[in-house]
Design an enzyme around this catalytic site. Structure first.
Site, PDB file in Angstrom:
ATOM      1  N   ALA A  63      49.544  40.411  26.512  1.00  0.00           N
ATOM      2  CA  ALA A  63      47.968  40.039  26.993  1.00  0.00           C
ATOM      3  C   ALA A  63      47.720  40.105  28.259  1.00  0.00           C
ATOM      4  O   ALA A  63      48.897  40.272  29.043  1.00  0.00           O
ATOM      5  CB  ALA A  63      47.771  38.667  26.430  1.00  0.00           C
ATOM      6  N   GLY A 102      51.775  39.932  23.155  1.00  0.00           N
ATOM      7  CA  GLY A 102      50.688  40.353  22.501  1.00  0.00           C
ATOM      8  C   GLY A 102      51.046  41.871  22.082  1.00  0.00           C
ATOM      9  O   GLY A 102      50.571  42.592  21.006  1.00  0.00           O
ATOM     10  N   GLU A 105      53.048  41.798  19.162  1.00  0.00           N
ATOM     11  CA  GLU A 105      52.493  41.368  18.072  1.00  0.00           C
ATOM     12  C   GLU A 105      51.459  42.340  17.538  1.00  0.00           C
ATOM     13  O   GLU A 105      51.189  42.389  16.288  1.00  0.00           O
ATOM     14  CB  GLU A 105      51.462  40.177  18.616  1.00  0.00           C
ATOM     15  CG  GLU A 105      52.470  39.075  18.910  1.00  0.00           C
ATOM     16  CD  GLU A 105      51.550  37.764  19.447  1.00  0.00           C
ATOM     17  OE1 GLU A 105      51.193  37.797  20.523  1.00  0.00           O
ATOM     18  OE2 GLU A 105      51.680  36.668  18.822  1.00  0.00           O
ATOM     19  N   GLU A 125      56.540  35.000  26.081  1.00  0.00           N
ATOM     20  CA  GLU A 125      55.342  34.225  26.440  1.00  0.00           C
ATOM     21  C   GLU A 125      56.027  32.782  26.917  1.00  0.00           C
ATOM     22  O   GLU A 125      55.546  32.238  27.601  1.00  0.00           O
ATOM     23  CB  GLU A 125      54.470  33.852  25.262  1.00  0.00           C
ATOM     24  CG  GLU A 125      53.499  34.655  24.852  1.00  0.00           C
ATOM     25  CD  GLU A 125      54.026  35.996  23.981  1.00  0.00           C
ATOM     26  OE1 GLU A 125      55.244  36.278  24.022  1.00  0.00           O
ATOM     27  OE2 GLU A 125      53.192  36.898  23.362  1.00  0.00           O
TER      28      GLU A 125
HETATM   29  C1  3H9 Z   1      50.685  37.266  25.768  1.00  0.00           C
HETATM   30  O1  3H9 Z   1      50.942  38.397  25.318  1.00  0.00           O
HETATM   31  C2  3H9 Z   1      49.846  36.174  24.767  1.00  0.00           C
HETATM   32  C3  3H9 Z   1      49.855  36.565  23.334  1.00  0.00           C
HETATM   33  O2  3H9 Z   1      51.017  36.352  22.738  1.00  0.00           O
HETATM   34  C4  3H9 Z   1      48.710  36.003  22.895  1.00  0.00           C
HETATM   35  C5  3H9 Z   1      47.331  36.289  23.176  1.00  0.00           C
HETATM   36  C6  3H9 Z   1      46.345  35.883  22.303  1.00  0.00           C
HETATM   37  N1  3H9 Z   1      49.073  40.871  32.378  1.00  0.00           N
HETATM   38  O3  3H9 Z   1      56.553  43.296  36.552  1.00  0.00           O
HETATM   39  P1  3H9 Z   1      56.021  44.582  37.245  1.00  0.00           P
HETATM   40  C7  3H9 Z   1      51.135  43.479  36.341  1.00  0.00           C
HETATM   41  S1  3H9 Z   1      51.076  36.622  27.147  1.00  0.00           S
HETATM   42  C8  3H9 Z   1      48.465  41.253  33.423  1.00  0.00           C
HETATM   43  O4  3H9 Z   1      55.892  44.493  38.715  1.00  0.00           O
HETATM   44  P2  3H9 Z   1      58.068  46.173  36.104  1.00  0.00           P
HETATM   45  C9  3H9 Z   1      52.049  42.893  37.473  1.00  0.00           C
HETATM   46  O5  3H9 Z   1      51.432  41.746  37.940  1.00  0.00           O
HETATM   47  C10 3H9 Z   1      52.034  38.036  27.840  1.00  0.00           C
HETATM   48  N2  3H9 Z   1      49.187  41.752  34.521  1.00  0.00           N
HETATM   49  O6  3H9 Z   1      56.574  45.815  36.747  1.00  0.00           O
HETATM   50  C11 3H9 Z   1      52.209  43.965  38.425  1.00  0.00           C
HETATM   51  O7  3H9 Z   1      51.032  43.857  39.172  1.00  0.00           O
HETATM   52  P3  3H9 Z   1      50.949  44.238  40.685  1.00  0.00           P
HETATM   53  C12 3H9 Z   1      53.254  38.173  27.532  1.00  0.00           C
HETATM   54  C13 3H9 Z   1      50.631  42.409  34.205  1.00  0.00           C
HETATM   55  O8  3H9 Z   1      58.148  47.399  35.843  1.00  0.00           O
HETATM   56  C14 3H9 Z   1      52.134  45.497  37.511  1.00  0.00           C
HETATM   57  O9  3H9 Z   1      51.745  44.786  36.228  1.00  0.00           O
HETATM   58  N3  3H9 Z   1      54.004  39.581  28.124  1.00  0.00           N
HETATM   59  C15 3H9 Z   1      51.132  41.880  33.027  1.00  0.00           C
HETATM   60  O10 3H9 Z   1      58.910  45.404  37.196  1.00  0.00           O
HETATM   61  C16 3H9 Z   1      53.484  45.858  37.288  1.00  0.00           C
HETATM   62  O11 3H9 Z   1      54.550  44.675  36.778  1.00  0.00           O
HETATM   63  C17 3H9 Z   1      54.651  39.285  29.422  1.00  0.00           C
HETATM   64  O12 3H9 Z   1      55.023  38.254  29.659  1.00  0.00           O
HETATM   65  C18 3H9 Z   1      50.407  41.283  32.188  1.00  0.00           C
HETATM   66  N4  3H9 Z   1      50.954  40.990  30.911  1.00  0.00           N
HETATM   67  O13 3H9 Z   1      57.920  45.317  34.879  1.00  0.00           O
HETATM   68  C19 3H9 Z   1      54.862  40.448  29.978  1.00  0.00           C
HETATM   69  N5  3H9 Z   1      52.370  42.444  33.175  1.00  0.00           N
HETATM   70  O14 3H9 Z   1      51.630  45.502  40.684  1.00  0.00           O
HETATM   71  C20 3H9 Z   1      54.824  40.699  31.300  1.00  0.00           C
HETATM   72  C21 3H9 Z   1      52.417  43.016  34.326  1.00  0.00           C
HETATM   73  O15 3H9 Z   1      49.573  44.145  41.152  1.00  0.00           O
HETATM   74  N6  3H9 Z   1      55.427  41.580  32.289  1.00  0.00           N
HETATM   75  N7  3H9 Z   1      51.473  43.175  35.044  1.00  0.00           N
HETATM   76  O16 3H9 Z   1      51.851  43.229  41.287  1.00  0.00           O
HETATM   77  C22 3H9 Z   1      56.554  42.045  32.668  1.00  0.00           C
HETATM   78  O17 3H9 Z   1      57.554  41.103  32.161  1.00  0.00           O
HETATM   79  C23 3H9 Z   1      56.883  43.176  33.441  1.00  0.00           C
HETATM   80  O18 3H9 Z   1      55.628  43.319  34.038  1.00  0.00           O
HETATM   81  C24 3H9 Z   1      57.155  44.431  32.877  1.00  0.00           C
HETATM   82  C25 3H9 Z   1      57.335  45.355  33.804  1.00  0.00           C
HETATM   83  C26 3H9 Z   1      58.385  44.262  32.038  1.00  0.00           C
HETATM   84  C27 3H9 Z   1      56.290  44.451  31.578  1.00  0.00           C
END
Ligand code: 3H9
Length: 678
Positions: A63, A102, A105, A125
């Site tokens: 999400a 998400g 999911e 999450e």
């Molecule tokens: C969810 O899914 C809830 C659902 O179950 C229910 C819904 C009803 N959203 O980390 P990076 C941005 S909760 C918004 O440096 P990497 C991040 O801020 C979510 N922004 O890259 C950054 O921005 P900036 C569950 C996001 O290659 C840029 O993207 N998912 C999100 O080192 C690059 O990120 C997670 O918890 C996001 N979801 O790592 C996954 N994700 O450049 C969270 C990233 O402006 N994300 N951004 O600073 C991660 O773990 C890592 O970002 C990922 C890439 C491994 C994907």
């Protein structure tokens, strides 16, 4: 609304494509686009099957976290997934990169999943204080069983595509990303007429109370203080004893409770704070970097060895210098022992240990540092010694090499003044143990060049650290804020609280240990004047008696052979003597945990406000990152400055006033204007 979702036809297969950089987060526009494209595909008689894929570096990574806590814009993700799963045409998710939260999911709502071998699937999450709120806790146990569902949800541990294949979370794995789309389309054709469609929601999950009990027990320590892990466990259990719709409703309700709570807000704050910390306001992202292909380290002690391991582990050769052969041999021996300990736990192979050791060059010769791109000094905390070393370094280092000091307190500008190239000098303050602790304070001197800073920040990321920039001040951000905590903890002891009571209050707050446990671990003798006849404080008295902490099995606590602490009667006597000598009244017996927290942590927040006022930290959230990664501040409280907002700055200022502290003017101003730190 413009949509990042489009579709293209491959004969009778519709390929729905998301293009929402950087990580294809499932924001409102993505959800709407998916719903529209799926609806159109399902209604189109020419379409027999659908493939869902993402452009860019990854499948949906979850999400859009930046939408959380703001007014909701539909459609919600549940509706999108419901449309996919309940449709009468097979939908194949084509996964590369990381299908997280998400995103995972959505994939599980599809009837089939095909993934590249390098892909990972996960529901992290819980790390944001949440649970998978779009059916993840209900579908994962239905496909892969309770035990794995607990690890994926309550621990947030991702799994590889191969593991996912083995447990049925994906149906097929392809070697290369290049062939993913072609193979996904072929797969979709293969299953186009196969009925009934496999729907995860229609499966059942067998209860496994033993797995649940074992999981709770194994992780009790790790989950201490956190709300989300238990909520994840409860939802996974619900998948085993309720029909899908009821389990999903329970999941939804639990998700909303967590989402509206303080813990998740704190953990989301840290997610963004950590990424923000990597940015330096006046150093553009495209600033050129200097080379860091070979690193020199001066000082083969615990710190130097730990720092070396960061580089050796990722294949950067290190030249390790010490003045004496004995110290050098000991240092190299400790590095080897650490690697071998990791190998014995199965986390490194012998070949990896030898590869790391093979690129470590011990030396007694300063001239051997001449070909290093970065040299980090990690010797005794004494300005004259450091200046001497930097002067010698200046004479041998190649032009443009970065000259760094690991000092934890001393003035980087003064150290830099010992060289003719202060622009190349920077502080790199690693935290002990340096191979394990994630924080790196990057200390910016008055003359430090922008490209040196940009290089330090990038290098920190490469070695897996979270870097925060600090200005030059005594103790930088973290240790400077630690000082008032310790001073006030000692005052409370003299008033009647015991070290043990203070430590327990801090542990109950969520810290890994309290101030006195920390002193015993680090060494009570750090910074001691080493004159046993000069006794001006409780600490002097402890040191004079050789109570230097855990290493002597005696400090603020007594320790047994296995380093288990017990409150020390001797320390109680020393404290009582001091109380008497200081003319203090009888010990108070009414000191509460609340008073301890107010008088030790509110002054710490106050110091944080001063650090901001002086421009020593770029932003409040940087301070939070320092405390989370450097001192184990509980992430569910979001760091001291975020926490201060949740307490209320007016309350904090009132308490500081009541207890006679000098309140930082910016803290008072923020409290009066109602403007928080975050
Ligand atoms: C969810 O899914 C809830 C659902 O179950 C229910 C819904 C009803 N959203 O980390 P990076 C941005 S909760 C918004 O440096 P990497 C991040 O801020 C979510 N922004 O890259 C950054 O921005 P900036 C569950 C996001 O290659 C840029 O993207 N998912 C999100 O080192 C690059 O990120 C997670 O918890 C996001 N979801 O790592 C996954 N994700 O450049 C969270 C990233 O402006 N994300 N951004 O600073 C991660 O773990 C890592 O970002 C990922 C890439 C491994 C994907």
């Amino acid at each position: 609304m413009t949509t990042p979702i489009r579709s293209e036809r491959e004969g009778d297969v519709l390929v729905v494509v998301s293009d929402n950089p950087p990580v294809n987060a499932l924001g409102a526009a993505v959800r709407q686009g998916l719903l529209d494209q799926m609806t159109a595909g399902l209604a189109d008689p020419e379409v027999k099957a659908i493939v869902l894929r993402c452009n860019g570096r990854t499948f949906f990574a979850g999400a859009d976290i930046s939408e959380f806590g703001k007014p909701f814009v539909g459609p919600d993700l549940l509706e999108v997934i419901e449309r996919i799963e309940s449709g009468d045409k097979p939908v194949v998710a084509a996964i590369h990169g990381t299908a997280l939260g998400g995103g995972c999911e959505v994939a599980l709502g599809c009837h089939y999943r095909i993934a590249t071998a390098s892909a990972r699937l996960g529901t992290p999450e819980v790390k944001l204080g949440l649970l998978p709120g779009a059916g993840g806790t209900q579908r994962i146990p239905r496909i892969a069983g309770v035990a794995l569902a607990l690890e994926m949800t309550a621990l947030g541990a991702p799994i590889t595509a191969l593991k996912a294949l083995a447990v049925g979370l994906v149906d097929r794995v392809v070697e290369s990303e290049d062939s993913l789309v072609t193979e996904a389309v072929a797969f979709a054709r293969e299953v186009a007429d196969r009925r009934p469609l496999p729907r995860a929601s229609e499966k059942t999950a067998a209860p496994d109370p033993e797995a649940v009990a074992a999981f709770r027990k194994a992780n009790a320590r790790r989950f201490r203080g956190f709300e989300a892990p238990e909520a994840n466990i409860a939802c996974v259990e619900a998948a085993t004893d309720r029909p899908f719709n009821e389990g999903a409703a329970f999941e939804r309700q639990s998700f909303m409770t967590l989402m509206n709570g303080v813990q998740s807000a704190a953990q989301r704050h840290i997610f963004f704070a950590e990424r923000q910390a990597a940015r330096i306001d006046d150093v553009p992202a495209d600033t050129p970097r200097r080379a860091t292909g070979r690193v020199g380290i001066i000082g083969a002690g615990t710190m130097g060895g730990g720092i070396a391991m960061n580089f050796l582990s990722i294949g950067i050769p290190v030249t390790l210098l010490d003045m004496q052969q004995g110290a050098l041999d000991r240092g190299v021996g400790v590095v080897r022992k650490n690697y071998e300990a990791t190998a014995s736990k199965g986390r490194l192979t012998t070949a990896q240990v030898e590869a790391a050791m093979g690129i470590l060059t011990p030396t007694l010769d300063f001239a051997a540092l001449a070909d290093c791109d970065l040299v980090i000094e990690a010797v005794y905390e004494e300005m004259s010694i450091k200046k001497d070393i930097f002067a010698r370094l200046d004479a041998v280092a190649r032009p443009g090499a970065i000259l760094a000091s690991n000092t934890s307190y001393l003035n980087i500008d003064e150290i830099a003044s010992a060289t003719a190239r202060p622009q190349d000098v920077v502080g790199l303050h690693f935290f002990s143990p340096a191979n394990a602790m994630k924080l790196l304070e990057v200390v910016r001197g008055a003359a430090t060049a922008r490209d040196v800073l940009a290089t330090a920040m990038a290098l920190a990321k490469t070695i897996g650290k979270v870097a925060v920039v600090s200005g030059v001040c005594y103790g930088f951000i973290g240790n400077r804020m630690l000082a008032p905590r310790h001073i006030n903890a000692m005052k409370l002891v003299l008033e009647g609280a015991t070290p043990d009571q203070i430590d327990r209050a801090h542990v109950a707050f969520g810290m890994p240990m309290g101030p006195f446990q920390m002193e015993d671990l680090a060494g009570v003798d750090i910074g001691w004047h080493r004159d046993p006849t000069r006794i001006e404080s409780v600490r002097d008295a402890l040191n004079a008696e050789g109570r230097w902490g855990q290493k002597k099995q005696a400090g603020f606590y007594d320790y047994d052979d296995r380093r288990n602490p017990t409150p020390s009667p001797r320390v109680a006597e020393i404290i009582a003597d001091f109380r008497k000598a200081s003319g203090l009244a009888e010990p108070r017996t009414d000191i509460t945990d609340q008073e301890i927290i107010e008088r030790t942590l509110y002054p710490l927040v106050n110091e944080g406000a001063l650090i901001l006022e002086e421009g020593m930290a770029q932003r409040p959230s940087d301070i939070d990152v320092v405390w989370i990664y450097g001192y184990g501040w509980p992430v569910y409280r979001g760091g001291p400055m975020f926490w201060a907002d949740t307490v209320g700055l007016d309350k904090i200022v009132a308490s500081l006033d009541r207890n006679g502290f000098e309140v930082a003017s910016s803290l008072r101003a923020r409290a009066e204007s109602g403007q928080g730190f975050s």
